[in-house]
Write a protein that holds these residues in place. Structure first.
Motif, PDB file in Angstrom:
ATOM      1  N   ALA A 270      78.015  81.583  33.122  1.00  0.00           N
ATOM      2  CA  ALA A 270      77.356  80.658  34.051  1.00  0.00           C
ATOM      3  C   ALA A 270      77.291  79.258  33.438  1.00  0.00           C
ATOM      4  O   ALA A 270      77.524  78.251  34.129  1.00  0.00           O
ATOM      5  N   ILE A 271      76.973  79.188  32.148  1.00  0.00           N
ATOM      6  CA  ILE A 271      76.928  77.899  31.452  1.00  0.00           C
ATOM      7  C   ILE A 271      78.308  77.252  31.448  1.00  0.00           C
ATOM      8  O   ILE A 271      78.453  76.049  31.709  1.00  0.00           O
ATOM      9  N   SER A 272      79.331  78.058  31.180  1.00  0.00           N
ATOM     10  CA  SER A 272      80.699  77.542  31.181  1.00  0.00           C
ATOM     11  C   SER A 272      81.073  76.999  32.556  1.00  0.00           C
ATOM     12  O   SER A 272      81.664  75.922  32.684  1.00  0.00           O
ATOM     13  N   GLY A 273      80.704  77.729  33.601  1.00  0.00           N
ATOM     14  CA  GLY A 273      80.992  77.277  34.958  1.00  0.00           C
ATOM     15  C   GLY A 273      80.256  75.998  35.308  1.00  0.00           C
ATOM     16  O   GLY A 273      80.822  75.087  35.930  1.00  0.00           O
ATOM     17  N   ALA A 274      78.991  75.900  34.898  1.00  0.00           N
ATOM     18  CA  ALA A 274      78.192  74.717  35.190  1.00  0.00           C
ATOM     19  C   ALA A 274      78.770  73.479  34.514  1.00  0.00           C
ATOM     20  O   ALA A 274      78.871  72.402  35.127  1.00  0.00           O
ATOM     21  N   LEU A 275      79.153  73.615  33.250  1.00  0.00           N
ATOM     22  CA  LEU A 275      79.703  72.473  32.518  1.00  0.00           C
ATOM     23  C   LEU A 275      81.083  72.080  33.047  1.00  0.00           C
ATOM     24  O   LEU A 275      81.432  70.901  33.066  1.00  0.00           O
ATOM     25  N   ALA A 276      81.857  73.064  33.495  1.00  0.00           N
ATOM     26  CA  ALA A 276      83.142  72.757  34.117  1.00  0.00           C
ATOM     27  C   ALA A 276      82.912  71.969  35.406  1.00  0.00           C
ATOM     28  O   ALA A 276      83.642  71.013  35.713  1.00  0.00           O
ATOM     29  N   GLY A 277      81.883  72.348  36.161  1.00  0.00           N
ATOM     30  CA  GLY A 277      81.555  71.630  37.381  1.00  0.00           C
ATOM     31  C   GLY A 277      81.108  70.207  37.100  1.00  0.00           C
ATOM     32  O   GLY A 277      81.507  69.262  37.795  1.00  0.00           O
ATOM     33  N   LEU A 278      80.298  70.028  36.064  1.00  0.00           N
ATOM     34  CA  LEU A 278      79.847  68.689  35.693  1.00  0.00           C
ATOM     35  C   LEU A 278      81.025  67.821  35.266  1.00  0.00           C
ATOM     36  O   LEU A 278      81.112  66.640  35.634  1.00  0.00           O
ATOM     37  N   ALA A 279      81.945  68.411  34.503  1.00  0.00           N
ATOM     38  CA  ALA A 279      83.151  67.682  34.093  1.00  0.00           C
ATOM     39  C   ALA A 279      83.981  67.290  35.307  1.00  0.00           C
ATOM     40  O   ALA A 279      84.541  66.187  35.365  1.00  0.00           O
ATOM     41  N   GLY A 280      84.061  68.178  36.282  1.00  0.00           N
ATOM     42  CA  GLY A 280      84.812  67.885  37.501  1.00  0.00           C
ATOM     43  C   GLY A 280      84.203  66.753  38.293  1.00  0.00           C
ATOM     44  O   GLY A 280      84.923  65.910  38.849  1.00  0.00           O
ATOM     45  N   VAL A 281      82.891  66.707  38.347  1.00  0.00           N
ATOM     46  CA  VAL A 281      82.195  65.624  39.042  1.00  0.00           C
ATOM     47  C   VAL A 281      82.481  64.286  38.374  1.00  0.00           C
ATOM     48  O   VAL A 281      82.791  63.282  39.035  1.00  0.00           O
ATOM     49  N   ILE A 282      82.391  64.252  37.046  1.00  0.00           N
ATOM     50  CA  ILE A 282      82.636  63.014  36.301  1.00  0.00           C
ATOM     51  C   ILE A 282      84.080  62.562  36.469  1.00  0.00           C
ATOM     52  O   ILE A 282      84.362  61.367  36.660  1.00  0.00           O
ATOM     53  N   LEU A 283      85.004  63.509  36.435  1.00  0.00           N
ATOM     54  CA  LEU A 283      86.414  63.154  36.601  1.00  0.00           C
ATOM     55  C   LEU A 283      86.687  62.603  37.996  1.00  0.00           C
ATOM     56  O   LEU A 283      87.419  61.614  38.153  1.00  0.00           O
ATOM     57  N   ALA A 284      86.106  63.211  39.006  1.00  0.00           N
ATOM     58  CA  ALA A 284      86.276  62.719  40.372  1.00  0.00           C
ATOM     59  C   ALA A 284      85.702  61.313  40.513  1.00  0.00           C
ATOM     60  O   ALA A 284      86.283  60.454  41.190  1.00  0.00           O
ATOM     61  N   ALA A 285      84.553  61.074  39.878  1.00  0.00           N
ATOM     62  CA  ALA A 285      83.940  59.748  39.921  1.00  0.00           C
ATOM     63  C   ALA A 285      84.817  58.719  39.222  1.00  0.00           C
ATOM     64  O   ALA A 285      84.920  57.567  39.657  1.00  0.00           O
ATOM     65  N   ARG A 286      85.450  59.137  38.158  1.00  0.00           N
ATOM     66  CA  ARG A 286      86.317  58.213  37.424  1.00  0.00           C
ATOM     67  C   ARG A 286      87.599  57.906  38.191  1.00  0.00           C
ATOM     68  O   ARG A 286      88.066  56.765  38.231  1.00  0.00           O
ATOM     69  N   LEU A 287      88.179  58.931  38.807  1.00  0.00           N
ATOM     70  CA  LEU A 287      89.436  58.750  39.527  1.00  0.00           C
ATOM     71  C   LEU A 287      89.236  58.177  40.925  1.00  0.00           C
ATOM     72  O   LEU A 287      90.178  57.652  41.527  1.00  0.00           O
ATOM     73  N   GLY A 288      88.021  58.321  41.451  1.00  0.00           N
ATOM     74  CA  GLY A 288      87.766  57.880  42.814  1.00  0.00           C
ATOM     75  C   GLY A 288      88.320  58.831  43.851  1.00  0.00           C
ATOM     76  O   GLY A 288      88.590  58.451  44.990  1.00  0.00           O
ATOM     77  N   ALA A 289      88.466  60.103  43.450  1.00  0.00           N
ATOM     78  CA  ALA A 289      88.998  61.106  44.380  1.00  0.00           C
ATOM     79  C   ALA A 289      88.772  62.498  43.808  1.00  0.00           C
ATOM     80  O   ALA A 289      88.742  62.693  42.589  1.00  0.00           O
ATOM     81  N   GLY A 290      88.616  63.457  44.721  1.00  0.00           N
ATOM     82  CA  GLY A 290      88.587  64.858  44.319  1.00  0.00           C
ATOM     83  C   GLY A 290      89.993  65.415  44.460  1.00  0.00           C
ATOM     84  O   GLY A 290      90.512  65.508  45.578  1.00  0.00           O
ATOM     85  N   ASN A 291      90.605  65.744  43.346  1.00  0.00           N
ATOM     86  CA  ASN A 291      92.014  66.152  43.346  1.00  0.00           C
ATOM     87  C   ASN A 291      92.134  67.645  43.048  1.00  0.00           C
ATOM     88  O   ASN A 291      91.729  68.096  41.968  1.00  0.00           O
ATOM     89  N   PRO A 292      92.691  68.433  43.961  1.00  0.00           N
ATOM     90  CA  PRO A 292      92.765  69.888  43.755  1.00  0.00           C
ATOM     91  C   PRO A 292      93.724  70.332  42.657  1.00  0.00           C
ATOM     92  O   PRO A 292      93.718  71.504  42.283  1.00  0.00           O
ATOM     93  N   VAL A 293      94.547  69.427  42.150  1.00  0.00           N
ATOM     94  CA  VAL A 293      95.494  69.811  41.094  1.00  0.00           C
ATOM     95  C   VAL A 293      95.058  69.313  39.724  1.00  0.00           C
ATOM     96  O   VAL A 293      95.787  69.458  38.739  1.00  0.00           O
ATOM     97  N   GLU A 294      93.873  68.728  39.628  1.00  0.00           N
ATOM     98  CA  GLU A 294      93.378  68.277  38.330  1.00  0.00           C
ATOM     99  C   GLU A 294      92.975  69.473  37.465  1.00  0.00           C
ATOM    100  O   GLU A 294      92.671  70.548  37.965  1.00  0.00           O
ATOM    101  N   GLY A 295      92.953  69.248  36.174  1.00  0.00           N
ATOM    102  CA  GLY A 295      92.446  70.248  35.238  1.00  0.00           C
ATOM    103  C   GLY A 295      93.420  71.328  34.835  1.00  0.00           C
ATOM    104  O   GLY A 295      93.048  72.279  34.130  1.00  0.00           O
ATOM    105  N   VAL A 296      94.683  71.208  35.238  1.00  0.00           N
ATOM    106  CA  VAL A 296      95.677  72.213  34.850  1.00  0.00           C
ATOM    107  C   VAL A 296      95.890  72.149  33.337  1.00  0.00           C
ATOM    108  O   VAL A 296      96.252  71.107  32.797  1.00  0.00           O
ATOM    109  N   GLY A 297      95.631  73.241  32.658  1.00  0.00           N
ATOM    110  CA  GLY A 297      95.832  73.301  31.212  1.00  0.00           C
ATOM    111  C   GLY A 297      94.654  72.822  30.381  1.00  0.00           C
ATOM    112  O   GLY A 297      94.690  72.940  29.155  1.00  0.00           O
TER     113      GLY A 297
END
Length: 314
Positions: free
Chosen positions: A214-241
């Motif tokens: 659950a902690i791993s999932g929560a932190l992955a979600g937080l990282a995704g939020v920050i990345l989307a804010a930085r890129l200015g978009a929610g990208n479904p292909v981000e985070g590969v690898g």
């Protein structure tokens, strides 16, 4: 004597290497020690650092989480869709979704007794497919009007400290406190050291397992939020690898893949070490982008081999 040296190097080897690499980079590249470059290294690695922090909890129990990259992408997409309802709702909604999916990982692993590799691999594939399906394989644009949200990824505090870096430092501080000063943290180490012994001692193995995923999932979600804010978009292909980079940072930092030994501070050092090495690749300017992953893989293999040798000396 050899055992003592092996123990020190196994736990502090990444820090020694970080100092050595930074010293070499300082001598070779004039731009390395500039505030702009150093802050850029920290900013670029803040998302992978959050992923690595969650991965540390999982690996300390002897598990693995391959789904974090897909969870990151899904979180960015969910946040982008929820933004019209407010920044708080967007962030909370995205992190809640990935936390719940992390809980699913943990429940299946703990209750169904299926190997973490298989469970999280399945979650990785399913979540990536979900992100692609709900977006029709397109990025979800975040308008410039959502300044408060974009601030999470691009903002700077006091003209010096990037907001993502501050979030990263707070997360690592919280992780350090949890692992060192809470009952849950003690259970994480006990489970990774010897799950059967932990069970005989009466520890709730299932609850601990579910908790770390659950902690791993929560932190992955937080990282995704920050990345989307930085890129200015929610990208479904981000985070590969990105899950492989997180595992590499954890291992380079000195946490054993077998579990039971390691800490979040060593993971932070591992994140910084890999970040500096990749920054050197860019400063060098002569290493092809196609060869950089090759060098990353070689570095990881060398570190794993060295750690294996040092562990045998203990």
């Amino acid at each position: 004597m050899a055992a003592k040296i092996g123990s020190v190097m196994q736990s502090q080897g990444a820090l020694v290497m970080l100092v050595v690499v930074c010293s070499i980079a300082t001598i070779r590249y004039e731009a390395f020690l500039t505030p702009e470059n150093l802050l850029n290294v920290l900013r670029q690695n803040s998302m992978s650092g959050l992923i690595a922090l969650g991965m540390t909890f999982v690996i300390l129990t002897g598990g693995i989480d391959l789904s974090v990259g897909s969870l990151l992408a899904l979180a960015g997409v969910v946040a982008a869709y929820l933004l019209p309802n407010g920044v708080f709702v967007a962030v909370l909604g995205a992190v809640t979704v990935t936390t719940l999916l992390g809980l699913v990982n943990g429940i299946i692993i703990a209750k169904a007794k299926i190997q973490p590799f298989i469970v999280t691999l399945g979650m990785m594939i399913a979540t990536r497919g979900l992100a692609l399906a709900i977006t029709d394989e397109k990025s979800v644009r975040i308008g410039q009007t959502f300044e408060d949200f974009i601030y999470l990824g691009r903002g700077v505090i006091g003209d010096f400290l990037p907001v993502p870096v501050l979030i990263l430092l707070i997360a690592f501080a919280a992780g350090w406190v949890v692992l060192n000063y809470t009952r849950f943290g003690r259970h994480v180490y006990a489970l990774g050291d010897n799950d059967e012994a932990a069970r005989l001692l009466g520890l709730n193995i299932s609850r601990t397992t579910i908790g770390v995923y659950a902690i791993s999932g929560a932190l992955a979600g937080l990282a995704g939020v920050i990345l989307a804010a930085r890129l200015g978009a929610g990208n479904p292909v981000e985070g590969v690898g990105i899950e492989l980079g997180a595992i590499a940072a954890v291992v380079v930092g000195g946490t054993l893949l077998t579990g039971g030994q390691g800490n979040v501070l060593s993971t932070l050092v591992g994140v910084l070490l890999l970040g500096v090495i990749f920054n050197i690749f860019n400063l060098e300017g002569q290493i092809s982008p196609w060869w950089q992953p090759v060098l990353r893989g070689v570095i990881l293999l060398v570190v794993v081999v060295i750690q294996n040798r040092l562990t045998k000396l203990k």
